[in-house]
Design a protein around this motif. Sequence first.
Motif, short mmCIF file in Angstrom:
data_model
loop_
_atom_site.label_atom_id
_atom_site.label_comp_id
_atom_site.label_asym_id
_atom_site.label_seq_id
_atom_site.Cartn_x
_atom_site.Cartn_y
_atom_site.Cartn_z
N GLU A 96 -22.41 40.01 63.42
CA GLU A 96 -21.76 41.30 63.65
C GLU A 96 -22.79 42.34 64.04
N ILE A 97 -22.31 43.56 64.26
CA ILE A 97 -23.16 44.66 64.69
C ILE A 97 -23.21 45.72 63.60
N ILE A 98 -24.40 46.30 63.40
CA ILE A 98 -24.58 47.43 62.50
C ILE A 98 -25.05 48.62 63.33
N PHE A 99 -24.40 49.75 63.16
CA PHE A 99 -24.75 50.97 63.89
C PHE A 99 -25.54 51.89 62.97
N GLN A 100 -26.59 52.50 63.53
CA GLN A 100 -27.41 53.44 62.76
C GLN A 100 -27.83 54.59 63.66
N CYS A 101 -27.65 55.81 63.15
CA CYS A 101 -28.16 56.99 63.84
C CYS A 101 -28.92 57.83 62.82
N TYR A 102 -29.25 59.05 63.15
CA TYR A 102 -30.01 59.89 62.21
C TYR A 102 -29.21 60.22 60.96
N SER A 103 -27.88 60.22 61.07
CA SER A 103 -27.05 60.72 59.98
C SER A 103 -26.16 59.67 59.33
N HIS A 104 -26.06 58.48 59.91
CA HIS A 104 -24.93 57.61 59.56
C HIS A 104 -25.32 56.14 59.74
N THR A 105 -24.73 55.28 58.91
CA THR A 105 -24.85 53.84 59.04
C THR A 105 -23.48 53.21 58.85
N ASN A 106 -23.14 52.24 59.68
CA ASN A 106 -21.86 51.55 59.53
C ASN A 106 -21.97 50.16 60.14
N CYS A 107 -21.09 49.26 59.73
CA CYS A 107 -21.06 47.92 60.30
C CYS A 107 -19.62 47.57 60.67
N GLU A 108 -19.46 46.53 61.47
CA GLU A 108 -18.13 46.17 61.96
C GLU A 108 -17.16 45.83 60.84
N CYS A 109 -17.63 45.16 59.81
CA CYS A 109 -16.72 44.75 58.74
C CYS A 109 -16.34 45.92 57.84
N GLY A 110 -17.06 47.05 57.93
CA GLY A 110 -16.68 48.24 57.21
C GLY A 110 -17.30 48.41 55.84
N ILE A 111 -18.02 47.42 55.34
CA ILE A 111 -18.57 47.50 53.99
C ILE A 111 -19.79 48.41 53.93
N PHE A 112 -20.50 48.50 55.04
CA PHE A 112 -21.82 49.10 55.03
C PHE A 112 -21.82 50.60 55.30
N ARG A 113 -20.70 51.25 55.20
CA ARG A 113 -20.61 52.65 55.59
C ARG A 113 -21.54 53.53 54.74
N ASN A 114 -22.54 54.12 55.43
CA ASN A 114 -23.47 55.08 54.81
C ASN A 114 -24.22 54.51 53.61
N ARG A 115 -24.47 53.21 53.61
CA ARG A 115 -25.26 52.62 52.54
C ARG A 115 -26.67 52.36 53.03
N GLY A 116 -27.62 52.21 52.09
CA GLY A 116 -29.02 52.11 52.44
C GLY A 116 -29.36 50.81 53.16
N LEU A 117 -30.13 50.93 54.26
CA LEU A 117 -30.62 49.78 55.01
C LEU A 117 -32.10 49.60 54.72
N THR A 118 -32.55 48.36 54.71
CA THR A 118 -33.99 48.12 54.59
C THR A 118 -34.71 48.58 55.83
N VAL A 119 -33.99 48.79 56.94
CA VAL A 119 -34.59 49.30 58.16
C VAL A 119 -34.25 50.78 58.33
N GLY A 120 -34.22 51.50 57.21
CA GLY A 120 -33.88 52.92 57.24
C GLY A 120 -34.97 53.76 57.88
#
Length: 620
Positions: A311-335
């Motif tokens: 799947e795909i994970i989207f990240q910008c300066y303000s926001h993180t999300n993934c296609e399955c919806g679980i990852f909304r605004n949660r911490g990434l190791t690639v933050g």
Amino acid sequence: MDYKYSGRTSIRVWAPQETTITEDKPGGGSVPVIQLRQAGLRPRIRPYVTSANINGTPFAKYISPSNIFPTKWTYIDQLFGSSSKWAQNQISDCLNSHGECRRISEDVSFTPSRLINVSISELGGDVVLEDDTSISPGSEYVALSYCWGGYDPDCMTTADSLEENMRRIPWSKLPETFKDAVRFTRSLGINYLWIDSICIVQHDKRDWHRQAGLMWDIYKHSHVTLVALYGSSSKSGLRSTSMENEVTKVVEFSLDQHRWPLYARLPHYLEFSLDPDSSKEIEKRSPLLSRAWAYQERMVSPKVLYFTESEIIFQCYSHTNCECGIFRNRGLTVGKPSSIFWDDHRFKNGSQGTPVTTEENQGVWEWVAGTWRRYIVKEYSGLLVTKPEDRLAALGAMAKQFQKLRPNETYLVGLWSGSLIEDLSWKCSDLPLKENRRGWKDTLKRPYSLPTWSWASLQSGVDFPRRILPIGREVVAAVSEASCDYEGHSSLGLLTKSVLKLRGKLTPGMHFYSSTRIYHEKVHMDHDDDGYQCIPQQQKVYLFWMFADFRVSSQERTTRYYLILRREEEDKNIFSRAGVVEYTTTINENTWNMIDTSKTYEDAWRMLDKHSVMTECEIR
């Protein structure tokens, strides 16, 4: 009613009347079926609920308070359909809703020197390389970040193939990752794509240096950057499977003729975790994250699409999300630390437009300086480069970003003139015993031809003393001279000359004891990932006092930080670095009550300072 399956998963279901559990075996596997009998009220179920098609294939939906509308998990053949639409929605929401992202995206005047045109229908699917003479200024483009993996694709641009690529690049010459990137760029409605091995003339030193100096601009101004986390080379493709292949059916609910299967999947491996084994799993599944060049590519890019296996994970300066919806605004190791996105306007005096001095903006400046040390250098230093001479060039875009935040400072092979004393106090990360094969070495391997005072001279992860409030810091040493000369007069070029002279207290030997104080000594010898620096017993070692941290509480504690130096030329104050040492003394509460504070410090460090001499040292 609680139903526990396999002793590991608890599913809570509330039913108004009768509930029975049976066993169903679709596909030969045993799956529990929970039958709910209706009694005037609908059962309330709050698990990871899915529906299934006629063949039992799951169309997974994740339902939570922050994701009311279900999102379908996509198949691999929908990568350029529903996944692309999902990505477009994320980018659109970012530009419309995030003020910081929108402000940075307003400047679209930059155009790369070369781009791949993926939209010419007359080419029948083939693509073509264009230069800035035929590209409209400000044209949107997508950038690609991927692992080379030791593979040179047939479409790679060299001096011999440049003219041919500018006429046409056949589809058959593109490796799978490039093909996926072209398809995805087209599905986004963008005409241009930037890929380094095609847009930079390979094996051309002049073009390489010119383009390397533009890495900040290229990734900073991309419409979005596609990050191929999954593949180990450009032959891997952006994705290998679909999300439904990662789920397992664990239970099924039924009510009359209706059935609701429930599926489970492992957590996202990119989710931030303190588990030490998580970093090994990330490196195994995402080899790109161990590569030095890829670090700045994703850090500088305002909008990033990470392609994992499924799947795909989207990240910008303000926001993180993934296609399955679980990852909304949660911490990434690639933050990303927020301070790297600050522009120099935060260091300007409003209407005057003049740079704010360090004194006027001390708190912000210290935060930026600390971010460079504790975040950027700490993460980057342990990453790998294929060519040793690229060690600092691969961090050039990050250096350019921070130069905007530190306009009055000089960048010195990975360190900064404004915080040089603290930047010099880096320490190599400890080697695991099983990897420390050769133990101690008289001479360290320094493949980068950089001065010993730069962390970049060693292939080793590094860290810095962390200032934890409330702590005061007193810088003791002073910089007499610090400069670097580069080939081509660019900090991205090869270093031709460096000078570092410090003035401070120099102490020979390391024998300091006191029966009236408690000392804690931490010695960090430099190493090259193959063994630690060893000082021969007959050779003198010198300590050079850099700064001190102190804390006043129920126990007064002071820590001094010293460079460990070895003399390079007899009867001359010319040294090389061998490590750092921390000396800590603690004065307990009883002593605090009985002894004058100033005299206590004088007594505590008397033995350490007795043989120190104010000296100007040149470190090479």
